[in-house]
Design an enzyme around this catalytic site. Structure first.
Site, PDB file in Angstrom:
ATOM      1  N   SER A 111     -98.883 121.572 -22.954  1.00  0.00           N
ATOM      2  CA  SER A 111     -97.443 121.502 -22.202  1.00  0.00           C
ATOM      3  C   SER A 111     -97.004 120.120 -21.598  1.00  0.00           C
ATOM      4  CB  SER A 111     -97.606 122.666 -21.293  1.00  0.00           C
ATOM      5  OG  SER A 111     -96.024 122.954 -21.025  1.00  0.00           O
ATOM      6  N   ASP A 190     -92.671 129.356 -29.388  1.00  0.00           N
ATOM      7  CA  ASP A 190     -92.698 128.672 -28.195  1.00  0.00           C
ATOM      8  C   ASP A 190     -91.183 128.338 -27.590  1.00  0.00           C
ATOM      9  OD1 ASP A 190     -93.016 127.307 -26.078  1.00  0.00           O
ATOM     10  OD2 ASP A 190     -94.718 126.073 -26.646  1.00  0.00           O
ATOM     11  N   HIS A 222     -95.777 130.068 -26.031  1.00  0.00           N
ATOM     12  CA  HIS A 222     -96.382 128.905 -25.512  1.00  0.00           C
ATOM     13  C   HIS A 222     -97.724 129.095 -24.891  1.00  0.00           C
ATOM     14  CE1 HIS A 222     -95.699 125.125 -23.242  1.00  0.00           C
ATOM     15  NE2 HIS A 222     -95.896 125.453 -22.469  1.00  0.00           N
TER      16      HIS A 222
END
Length: 273
Positions: A111, A190, A222
């Protein structure tokens, strides 16, 4: 210490069976968020990589929580600034440790950590290999595709058409400097950091003739499932073993993808295939 006087906390996990007279490869693991922190709690990363012969460092640079709101807020508008400087200074200190092989250092992140790997790719060549998971590569297109606009509008102080920070801090603007071998992982479902960001990063790596590998999960968001995470660790151990010299995984990604390791439903080990 960093120029502003802040102390940067770093957790260091040594390899299993640690021998202080040996030198080990190192992996710097950058957390996501970025308004988050590494804590002294159970996590697979703290076990898998040390179990394969790596020193692993978990740093809490600018943007991390737990050190006061000012420290957390200082990353907003400054994605590749103080936090990058923090991580470079952390790496300076790590490579001086007597048990770290400074010629075999890698980095990974998820991320925002993936963003930082994309930023590393264009702004430093001190790592032998990196792994970018669910990372932000092109900030303008990221803004137009994420399902959570609060993050970019807060951290980049507006929208792409009225804030120059989207261009200033976009890793896509440093492609001409790409040279570090990179593993790239994302999931088609995601919606926080759409997988097209990873596709763009991988395409840029390929066009720059940088050794690179792409893994896209068809069903992962995610946060992948346990089964997808098992492949995630397999791919990482393969990648870092190739470039840093740690132990390879107990099976290959090819075996995993052909369903020759685990039964996805029961979780039981598949034998004899």
């Amino acid at each position: 210490m960093e120029p502003g006087g802040a102390r940067i906390q770093v957790f260091i996990v040594k390899p299993h069976g640690f021998d202080p007279d040996r030198k080990y490869p190192l992996i710097l693991n950058v957390h996501g968020g970025p308004q988050s922190q590494w804590m002294d709690a159970f996590r697979g990363d703290w076990q898998v990589y040390p179990g394969s012969g790596y020193v692993v460092a978990f740093a809490n640079p600018h943007g991390s929580t737990g050190y006061g709101q000012d420290f957390t807020a200082e990353i907003s508008g400054d994605y590749g600034g103080a936090v990058f400087d923090d991580l470079m200074k952390v790496t300076d200190a790590l490579e001086k440790l007597p048990y770290v092989d400074r010629n075999r250092m890698g980095a990974m992140g998820w991320s925002f950590g993936g963003y930082m790997m994309d930023w590393f790719e264009g702004h430093t060549d001190r790592f032998k290999a990196i792994a970018s998971m669910m990372g932000l590569f092109d900030l303008r297109s990221f803004y137009g595709s994420t399902e959570e606009l609060w993050f970019p509008e807060w951290d980049f102080k507006g929208q792409p058409w009225n804030s120059e920070l989207y261009e200033k801090w976009s890793p896509s603007n440093a492609v001409k400097n790409f040279k570090t071998p990179a593993l790239v992982i994302s999931g088609e479902r995601d919606y926080r950091v759409p997988y097209s960001q990873s596709l763009q990063f991988f395409t840029a790596l390929q066009k720059m003739n940088v050794p690179s590998k792409l893994l896209i999960y068809s069903n992962a968001g995610h946060w992948p499932s346990w089964y997808e995470m098992a492949l995630y660790y397999t791919a990482h151990l393969e990648w870092f073993s190739k470039y840093l010299g740690g132990e390879p995984p107990p099976w290959t990604s090819e075996q995993f993808l052909r369903n020759r390791v685990f039964d996805a439903q029961s979780g039981k080990r598949v034998e004899g295939k």
